[in-house]
Motif scaffolding. Structure first.
Motif, mmCIF file in Angstrom:
data_model
loop_
_atom_site.group_PDB
_atom_site.id
_atom_site.type_symbol
_atom_site.label_atom_id
_atom_site.label_comp_id
_atom_site.label_asym_id
_atom_site.label_seq_id
_atom_site.Cartn_x
_atom_site.Cartn_y
_atom_site.Cartn_z
ATOM 1 N N ALA A 84 0.815 -1.217 0.000
ATOM 2 C CA ALA A 84 0.000 0.000 0.000
ATOM 3 C C ALA A 84 0.846 1.263 0.000
ATOM 4 C CB ALA A 84 -0.931 -0.002 1.216
ATOM 5 N N ASP A 85 2.110 1.151 0.419
ATOM 6 C CA ASP A 85 3.002 2.313 0.434
ATOM 7 C C ASP A 85 3.864 2.304 -0.831
ATOM 8 O OD1 ASP A 85 4.326 4.452 2.492
ATOM 9 O OD2 ASP A 85 5.872 3.538 1.221
ATOM 10 N N PRO A 86 3.948 3.418 -1.534
ATOM 11 C CA PRO A 86 4.718 3.461 -2.783
ATOM 12 C C PRO A 86 6.167 3.023 -2.624
ATOM 13 C CG PRO A 86 3.406 5.458 -2.532
ATOM 14 C CD PRO A 86 3.307 4.720 -1.235
ATOM 15 N N ASP A 87 6.731 3.257 -1.431
ATOM 16 C CA ASP A 87 8.127 2.905 -1.193
ATOM 17 C C ASP A 87 8.289 1.661 -0.327
ATOM 18 O OD1 ASP A 87 9.148 5.158 -2.633
ATOM 19 O OD2 ASP A 87 8.587 6.421 -0.932
ATOM 20 N N GLY A 88 7.170 1.001 -0.009
ATOM 21 C CA GLY A 88 7.235 -0.235 0.763
ATOM 22 C C GLY A 88 7.477 -0.072 2.240
ATOM 23 N N PHE A 89 7.235 1.143 2.784
ATOM 24 C CA PHE A 89 7.474 1.376 4.212
ATOM 25 C C PHE A 89 6.267 0.954 5.062
ATOM 26 C CE2 PHE A 89 10.746 4.437 2.724
ATOM 27 C CZ PHE A 89 11.797 4.063 3.555
ATOM 28 N N VAL A 90 6.557 0.583 6.307
ATOM 29 C CA VAL A 90 5.536 0.243 7.304
ATOM 30 C C VAL A 90 5.840 1.030 8.564
ATOM 31 C CG1 VAL A 90 4.528 -1.590 8.720
ATOM 32 C CG2 VAL A 90 5.220 -2.080 6.359
ATOM 33 N N ASP A 91 4.818 1.568 9.206
ATOM 34 C CA ASP A 91 5.009 2.349 10.425
ATOM 35 C C ASP A 91 5.623 1.484 11.535
ATOM 36 O OD1 ASP A 91 3.888 4.512 9.182
ATOM 37 O OD2 ASP A 91 1.928 4.316 10.146
ATOM 38 N N ILE A 92 6.657 2.000 12.160
ATOM 39 C CA ILE A 92 7.267 1.293 13.286
ATOM 40 C C ILE A 92 6.278 1.190 14.439
ATOM 41 C CG2 ILE A 92 9.121 1.399 15.012
ATOM 42 C CD1 ILE A 92 10.877 2.738 12.887
ATOM 43 N N ALA A 93 5.461 2.228 14.606
ATOM 44 C CA ALA A 93 4.448 2.201 15.676
ATOM 45 C C ALA A 93 3.492 1.031 15.508
ATOM 46 C CB ALA A 93 3.667 3.521 15.685
ATOM 47 N N LEU A 94 3.218 0.634 14.266
ATOM 48 C CA LEU A 94 2.354 -0.523 14.028
ATOM 49 C C LEU A 94 3.091 -1.814 14.378
ATOM 50 C CD1 LEU A 94 -0.162 -1.918 12.911
ATOM 51 C CD2 LEU A 94 0.835 -1.732 10.628
ATOM 52 N N LEU A 95 4.330 -1.923 13.964
ATOM 53 C CA LEU A 95 5.084 -3.151 14.192
ATOM 54 C C LEU A 95 5.301 -3.440 15.669
ATOM 55 C CD1 LEU A 95 7.685 -2.638 11.344
ATOM 56 C CD2 LEU A 95 5.911 -4.395 11.408
ATOM 57 N N LYS A 136 12.502 8.610 10.586
ATOM 58 C CA LYS A 136 12.649 7.677 11.718
ATOM 59 C C LYS A 136 11.312 7.107 12.189
ATOM 60 C CE LYS A 136 16.995 9.012 11.844
ATOM 61 N NZ LYS A 136 18.061 8.182 11.248
ATOM 62 N N LYS A 137 10.320 7.113 11.323
ATOM 63 C CA LYS A 137 8.986 6.644 11.713
ATOM 64 C C LYS A 137 8.621 5.306 11.079
ATOM 65 C CE LYS A 137 7.864 10.467 13.976
ATOM 66 N NZ LYS A 137 7.687 10.460 15.448
ATOM 67 N N ARG A 138 9.311 4.929 10.001
ATOM 68 C CA ARG A 138 8.911 3.755 9.239
ATOM 69 C C ARG A 138 10.129 2.920 8.836
ATOM 70 N NH1 ARG A 138 6.316 6.240 4.227
ATOM 71 N NH2 ARG A 138 8.116 7.627 4.505
ATOM 72 N N ILE A 139 9.861 1.670 8.476
ATOM 73 C CA ILE A 139 10.927 0.801 7.980
ATOM 74 C C ILE A 139 10.419 0.000 6.784
ATOM 75 C CG2 ILE A 139 12.153 0.539 10.163
ATOM 76 C CD1 ILE A 139 10.801 -2.191 10.462
ATOM 77 N N ARG A 140 11.356 -0.541 6.031
ATOM 78 C CA ARG A 140 11.024 -1.400 4.894
ATOM 79 C C ARG A 140 12.160 -2.409 4.695
ATOM 80 N NH1 ARG A 140 12.217 2.768 -0.161
ATOM 81 N NH2 ARG A 140 14.494 2.820 0.093
ATOM 82 N N ARG A 141 11.925 -3.388 3.841
ATOM 83 C CA ARG A 141 12.992 -4.301 3.440
ATOM 84 C C ARG A 141 14.061 -3.529 2.687
ATOM 85 N NH1 ARG A 141 11.939 -10.166 2.089
ATOM 86 N NH2 ARG A 141 13.405 -9.767 0.395
ATOM 87 N N SER A 142 15.294 -3.948 2.831
ATOM 88 C CA SER A 142 16.373 -3.303 2.081
ATOM 89 C C SER A 142 16.434 -3.812 0.648
ATOM 90 C CB SER A 142 17.725 -3.542 2.767
ATOM 91 O OG SER A 142 17.739 -2.949 4.051
ATOM 92 N N THR A 143 15.868 -4.997 0.424
ATOM 93 C CA THR A 143 15.834 -5.566 -0.927
ATOM 94 C C THR A 143 14.396 -5.838 -1.319
ATOM 95 O OG1 THR A 143 16.064 -7.830 -0.073
ATOM 96 C CG2 THR A 143 18.084 -6.651 -0.664
ATOM 97 N N GLU A 144 14.140 -5.822 -2.605
ATOM 98 C CA GLU A 144 12.792 -6.061 -3.105
ATOM 99 C C GLU A 144 12.424 -7.534 -2.922
ATOM 100 O OE1 GLU A 144 10.266 -5.525 -7.295
ATOM 101 O OE2 GLU A 144 12.283 -4.680 -7.059
#
Length: 422
Positions: A84-95, A136-144
């Motif tokens: 759902a995120d164009p850059d593949g990020f997910v909120d850390i607060a959710l995780l 500093k609010k979100r994270i994503r995989r470093s690789t696709e």
């Protein structure tokens, strides 16, 4: 407020002490088992305390696992959140609100404490597999993420089948046991398709093929609670089960042939009665349909047992086409009238309909065939098929109705016996 973004339960876990919940049944588990309750979300944060060395390892490894090849392709909620995120990020607060991470953070201020979340963020910045956003609010995989079939094939080559284990065994205990012999990436409990009860066997995902060879080399010495373990490569186990299913299907050939012979005899009797102008046509036709259905159902039972052994999802979605006869349809519609109207639409595996019914369903071999039928003759097509002089209403069986259908089919395949009929 995360009420509209609830994470599904996870089936895998990388290390003891921070395990995902057991695999859920088709119906979603209660809110409290998947995410913090509203009361918990609004609770006052605990006193902050920096994460100790043990907590850092567990939190980092757990969150890395969420995004790993072992978990992400199968984690519908997290995968959809990433997509759902164009850059593949997910909120850390959710995780950090996921139950396993939340439990680990309780002693350090909890996920409601901003300092605790900041401590987790700093920890994740050291990850080689994850990337933290600039804010500093979100994270994503470093690789696709690679295509799932490619990932699954790779995982299969480094996975081992193991049994037997007591029904009370937990992923915690099993991970600790195998980690003493080789590096374990994840352990998956194999469950019955209907009851979701543990079968007593597992798939162990290891770091590489060398790890598999190392573990298999210890097969003669490995015991769990006094029981000698059976170990083999996952791919060998799946091939073995496939061979057993083929042999079982062959053993049912006599019954299927007998049912087909009875159907042919009933059809011939019906034709003779029509030529002579006597007898009960409907009764003869229904007898023929009943014997035809028996032959189809024999095949359906084998399919259901195959589905019960599949290591992934419990059934393939979108295979079942529902239909309803229009009001005023002529009497005497048979299953052949319905399937005949569909023409050369794909391989039909089973038709659930008999003369006198007004609704039924057809199970196809390929979901794409069902989609094409709906596109060509569905409610929005403007080109509805006619059966018995009236339009035929078509739709795809979905959701809970579809899950219940496959569950009932699996139960029939096993003679209605307990855990998944197996």
């Amino acid at each position: 407020a995360w009420e509209g973004r609830l994470p599904k339960s996870r089936t895998y876990a990388p290390l003891p002490g921070f395990l995902p919940p057991a695999a859920p049944a088709r119906r979603p588990p209660p809110l409290s088992s998947r995410l913090m309750s509203v009361a918990a979300l609004n609770a006052v944060a605990g006193a902050f305390k920096p994460l100790d060395a043990d907590a850092k390892v567990k939190v980092k490894t757990q969150i890395e696992f969420y995004f790993s090849d072992s978990n992400l392709p199968r984690d519908k909620f997290l995968r959809e959140t990433v997509e759902a995120d164009p850059d593949g990020f997910v909120d850390i607060a959710l995780l950090v609100s996921f139950s396993r991470v939340r439990t680990l953070l309780v002693a350090f201020g909890g996920p409601q404490n901003d300092e605790t979340v900041a401590d987790v963020t700093a920890l994740l910045e050291t990850s080689e597999t994850l990337t933290v956003s600039d804010d500093k609010k979100r994270i994503r995989r470093s690789t696709e993420l690679r295509p799932r079939d490619e990932v699954d094939a790779e995982i299969e080559l480094r996975s081992v089948y193991a049994s037997p284990f007591p029904m009370t065994a937990t992923i915690d205990e099993l991970t600790t046991f195998f980690a003493a012999h080789t590096k374990v990436l994840s352990i998956r409990l194999r469950r019955h398709i209907t009851s979701k009860d543990f079968k007593g066997s597992i798939f162990v995902e290891l770091e590489d093929g060398a790890g598999c060879a190392e573990l298999l080399g210890k097969v003669k010495e490995l015991e769990y609670e006094g029981a000698a373990l059976t170990l083999m490569m996952k791919k060998d186990y799946l091939e073995k089960k496939k061979t057993e299913r083929v042999e079982k299907a062959a053993s049912n050939a006599v019954a299927v042939a007998a049912a087909e012979e009875a159907a042919a005899a009933a059809a011939a009797a019906a034709a003779l009665q029509r030529e002579m102008g006597g007898g009960d046509d409907d009764a003869a036709v229904e007898a023929a349909e009943a014997t035809e259905g028996a032959a189809e159902e024999e095949g359906a039972n084998v399919e259901a047992e195959e589905a019960a052994e599949e290591p992934g999802s419990s059934f393939t979605e979108g295979l079942i086409l529902k239909f309803a006869l229009g009001d005023g349809t002529e009497e005497g519609v048979r299953r052949e009238d319905v399937t005949g109207a569909l023409g050369d639409c794909g391989v039909i595996k089973f038709t659930d309909f008999k003369m006198g019914d007004t609704t039924g369903c057809i199970r196809f071999e390929d979901a794409e065939a069902v989609k094409k039928i709906i596109d060509a003759h569905g409610a929005d097509s403007g080109a509805a098929l006619e059966v018995g002089g009236k339009p035929l209403a078509l739709s795809v069986m979905e959701g809970e109705e579809e899950a219940a259908y496959w569950k009932a089919l699996a139960a029939r395949a096993g003679g209605g016996a307990g855990a998944g009929g197996r």
